[in-house]
Design a protein around this motif. Structure first.
Motif, PDB file in Angstrom:
ATOM      1  N   SER A  80     -67.726 -59.681  45.046  1.00 56.19           N
ATOM      2  CA  SER A  80     -68.722 -58.681  44.652  1.00 56.19           C
ATOM      3  C   SER A  80     -68.472 -58.123  43.257  1.00 56.19           C
ATOM      4  O   SER A  80     -69.399 -57.655  42.602  1.00 56.19           O
ATOM      5  N   GLU A  81     -67.216 -58.149  42.797  1.00 56.93           N
ATOM      6  CA  GLU A  81     -66.870 -57.677  41.455  1.00 56.93           C
ATOM      7  C   GLU A  81     -65.940 -58.678  40.782  1.00 56.93           C
ATOM      8  O   GLU A  81     -64.734 -58.454  40.670  1.00 56.93           O
ATOM      9  N   PRO A  82     -66.497 -59.804  40.335  1.00 55.50           N
ATOM     10  CA  PRO A  82     -65.655 -60.821  39.716  1.00 55.50           C
ATOM     11  C   PRO A  82     -65.107 -60.360  38.367  1.00 55.50           C
ATOM     12  O   PRO A  82     -65.752 -59.594  37.644  1.00 55.50           O
ATOM     13  N   ALA A  83     -63.923 -60.838  38.044  1.00 51.43           N
ATOM     14  CA  ALA A  83     -63.331 -60.598  36.730  1.00 51.43           C
ATOM     15  C   ALA A  83     -64.164 -61.349  35.692  1.00 51.43           C
ATOM     16  O   ALA A  83     -64.891 -62.287  36.034  1.00 51.43           O
ATOM     17  N   PRO A  84     -64.078 -60.958  34.425  1.00 51.41           N
ATOM     18  CA  PRO A  84     -64.849 -61.647  33.388  1.00 51.41           C
ATOM     19  C   PRO A  84     -64.672 -63.167  33.401  1.00 51.41           C
ATOM     20  O   PRO A  84     -65.650 -63.899  33.251  1.00 51.41           O
ATOM     21  N   ILE A  85     -63.462 -63.649  33.606  1.00 48.80           N
ATOM     22  CA  ILE A  85     -63.242 -65.099  33.607  1.00 48.80           C
ATOM     23  C   ILE A  85     -63.976 -65.751  34.779  1.00 48.80           C
ATOM     24  O   ILE A  85     -64.596 -66.803  34.635  1.00 48.80           O
ATOM     25  N   GLN A  86     -63.949 -65.112  35.939  1.00 53.37           N
ATOM     26  CA  GLN A  86     -64.635 -65.648  37.106  1.00 53.37           C
ATOM     27  C   GLN A  86     -66.151 -65.619  36.900  1.00 53.37           C
ATOM     28  O   GLN A  86     -66.844 -66.595  37.201  1.00 53.37           O
ATOM     29  N   ARG A  87     -66.634 -64.507  36.402  1.00 51.05           N
ATOM     30  CA  ARG A  87     -68.071 -64.359  36.140  1.00 51.05           C
ATOM     31  C   ARG A  87     -68.555 -65.408  35.143  1.00 51.05           C
ATOM     32  O   ARG A  87     -69.588 -66.048  35.341  1.00 51.05           O
ATOM     33  N   ALA A  88     -67.790 -65.602  34.073  1.00 56.58           N
ATOM     34  CA  ALA A  88     -68.169 -66.575  33.046  1.00 56.58           C
ATOM     35  C   ALA A  88     -68.222 -67.992  33.617  1.00 56.58           C
ATOM     36  O   ALA A  88     -69.151 -68.752  33.315  1.00 56.58           O
ATOM     37  N   ALA A 108     -56.743 -70.134  31.338  1.00 57.83           N
ATOM     38  CA  ALA A 108     -57.658 -69.519  30.370  1.00 57.83           C
ATOM     39  C   ALA A 108     -57.457 -68.006  30.329  1.00 57.83           C
ATOM     40  O   ALA A 108     -57.466 -67.400  29.251  1.00 57.83           O
ATOM     41  N   GLN A 109     -57.255 -67.386  31.472  1.00 54.69           N
ATOM     42  CA  GLN A 109     -57.006 -65.943  31.541  1.00 54.69           C
ATOM     43  C   GLN A 109     -55.746 -65.589  30.750  1.00 54.69           C
ATOM     44  O   GLN A 109     -55.736 -64.627  29.974  1.00 54.69           O
ATOM     45  N   ALA A 110     -54.683 -66.362  30.944  1.00 55.01           N
ATOM     46  CA  ALA A 110     -53.435 -66.108  30.215  1.00 55.01           C
ATOM     47  C   ALA A 110     -53.662 -66.251  28.709  1.00 55.01           C
ATOM     48  O   ALA A 110     -53.159 -65.447  27.921  1.00 55.01           O
ATOM     49  N   LEU A 111     -54.441 -67.252  28.306  1.00 53.89           N
ATOM     50  CA  LEU A 111     -54.764 -67.427  26.886  1.00 53.89           C
ATOM     51  C   LEU A 111     -55.515 -66.219  26.349  1.00 53.89           C
ATOM     52  O   LEU A 111     -55.164 -65.678  25.299  1.00 53.89           O
ATOM     53  N   LEU A 112     -56.541 -65.770  27.068  1.00 57.39           N
ATOM     54  CA  LEU A 112     -57.365 -64.652  26.603  1.00 57.39           C
ATOM     55  C   LEU A 112     -56.599 -63.334  26.575  1.00 57.39           C
ATOM     56  O   LEU A 112     -56.927 -62.443  25.801  1.00 57.39           O
ATOM     57  N   GLN A 113     -55.588 -63.208  27.404  1.00 57.65           N
ATOM     58  CA  GLN A 113     -54.750 -62.010  27.365  1.00 57.65           C
ATOM     59  C   GLN A 113     -53.904 -61.977  26.092  1.00 57.65           C
ATOM     60  O   GLN A 113     -53.582 -60.906  25.596  1.00 57.65           O
ATOM     61  N   ARG A 114     -53.550 -63.146  25.564  1.00 58.26           N
ATOM     62  CA  ARG A 114     -52.759 -63.223  24.318  1.00 58.26           C
ATOM     63  C   ARG A 114     -53.632 -63.307  23.085  1.00 58.26           C
ATOM     64  O   ARG A 114     -53.242 -62.881  22.016  1.00 58.26           O
ATOM     65  N   VAL A 144     -65.007 -70.221  28.870  1.00 52.62           N
ATOM     66  CA  VAL A 144     -63.880 -69.482  28.281  1.00 52.62           C
ATOM     67  C   VAL A 144     -64.374 -68.633  27.115  1.00 52.62           C
ATOM     68  O   VAL A 144     -63.992 -67.467  26.978  1.00 52.62           O
ATOM     69  N   ARG A 145     -65.258 -69.188  26.299  1.00 53.78           N
ATOM     70  CA  ARG A 145     -65.818 -68.392  25.192  1.00 53.78           C
ATOM     71  C   ARG A 145     -66.631 -67.210  25.731  1.00 53.78           C
ATOM     72  O   ARG A 145     -66.556 -66.098  25.212  1.00 53.78           O
ATOM     73  N   ARG A 146     -67.404 -67.438  26.792  1.00 51.67           N
ATOM     74  CA  ARG A 146     -68.181 -66.354  27.403  1.00 51.67           C
ATOM     75  C   ARG A 146     -67.251 -65.288  27.975  1.00 51.67           C
ATOM     76  O   ARG A 146     -67.496 -64.097  27.820  1.00 51.67           O
ATOM     77  N   ALA A 147     -66.182 -65.714  28.628  1.00 53.31           N
ATOM     78  CA  ALA A 147     -65.222 -64.757  29.189  1.00 53.31           C
ATOM     79  C   ALA A 147     -64.615 -63.901  28.084  1.00 53.31           C
ATOM     80  O   ALA A 147     -64.441 -62.691  28.264  1.00 53.31           O
ATOM     81  N   ALA A 148     -64.320 -64.511  26.950  1.00 59.23           N
ATOM     82  CA  ALA A 148     -63.777 -63.748  25.819  1.00 59.23           C
ATOM     83  C   ALA A 148     -64.767 -62.672  25.383  1.00 59.23           C
ATOM     84  O   ALA A 148     -64.379 -61.521  25.148  1.00 59.23           O
ATOM     85  N   MET A 151     -64.868 -59.927  28.043  1.00 57.27           N
ATOM     86  CA  MET A 151     -63.667 -59.088  27.976  1.00 57.27           C
ATOM     87  C   MET A 151     -63.735 -58.156  26.777  1.00 57.27           C
ATOM     88  O   MET A 151     -63.366 -56.989  26.879  1.00 57.27           O
ATOM     89  N   ASP A 152     -64.232 -58.665  25.643  1.00 63.88           N
ATOM     90  CA  ASP A 152     -64.402 -57.818  24.456  1.00 63.88           C
ATOM     91  C   ASP A 152     -65.377 -56.684  24.728  1.00 63.88           C
ATOM     92  O   ASP A 152     -65.122 -55.536  24.368  1.00 63.88           O
ATOM     93  N   SER A 153     -66.499 -56.998  25.381  1.00 66.81           N
ATOM     94  CA  SER A 153     -67.487 -55.948  25.645  1.00 66.81           C
ATOM     95  C   SER A 153     -66.966 -54.948  26.671  1.00 66.81           C
ATOM     96  O   SER A 153     -67.240 -53.762  26.582  1.00 66.81           O
ATOM     97  N   ALA A 154     -66.164 -55.410  27.642  1.00 67.13           N
ATOM     98  CA  ALA A 154     -65.556 -54.489  28.612  1.00 67.13           C
ATOM     99  C   ALA A 154     -64.566 -53.568  27.913  1.00 67.13           C
ATOM    100  O   ALA A 154     -64.520 -52.372  28.188  1.00 67.13           O
TER     101      ALA A 154
END
Length: 165
Positions: A80-88, A108-114, A144-148, A151-154
């Motif tokens: 019901s509340e997916p993380a940005p990576i899941q949603r993307a 991809a999540q680990a990459l986006l965190q760094r 992955v680009r969408r998740a980034a 995450m930026d907008s969040a």
């Protein structure tokens, strides 16, 4: 008996210290997103995050995890509340059979965190250890680009709301 921190919760695990993390996650803790693929650390289906780094859980013994935080796909978000990576990944329809996708999302999540703005080359290089036979590679890159961006907008909305990052 060993204490293992997974997705923010402590679990008491009675397993041999040399037992691979993947088996403990699936059999003892009942988290099934990380998959058994090759059992040799060559396909990436079992990838989880340990203290911010992508780790192949099929070749990581329990003894190395004392005092570390393990995050699995189940720890990122919910249906019901997916993380940005899941949603993307859902929005880009980046999974076909879905077997390898949990591991790909975790790396991809680990990459986006760094690196919140990786290039296509950086994304491809990071995901290189993963084997995917479905051929959704371009959708995975888009996800992955969408998740980034998500995450930026969040992060931006958290800052705008006055909440700390």
């Amino acid at each position: 008996m060993m204490t293992l921190k997974v997705n923010g919760r402590e679990h008491q695990v009675d397993a041999d210290p040399d037992t691979p993390l993947l088996y403990v996650l699936r059999e003892d803790i009942k988290l099934n997103a990380a998959k058994f693929g090759c059992g040799l650390g060559q396909c990436g289906a079992c990838t989880v995050i340990v203290d911010g780094k992508a780790v192949l859980s099929c070749v990581t013994p329990m003894i190395l995890l004392e005092g570390k935080q393990v995050t699995t796909l189940e720890g990122l978000g919910t249906a019901s509340e997916p993380a940005p990576i899941q949603r993307a990944f859902m929005e880009e329809q980046a999974a076909q059979c879905g077997y390898c996708i949990a591991g790909i999302m975790m790396r991809a999540q680990a990459l986006l965190q760094r690196n919140s703005r990786p290039t296509n080359e950086q994304i491809s290089s990071e995901l290189e250890p993963h084997l995917c036979r479905c051929g959704t590679h371009m959708r995975i890159l888009r996800a992955v680009r969408r998740a980034a961006r998500l995450m930026d907008s969040a992060d931006a909305s958290s800052t705008a709301d006055g909440r700390a990052r």
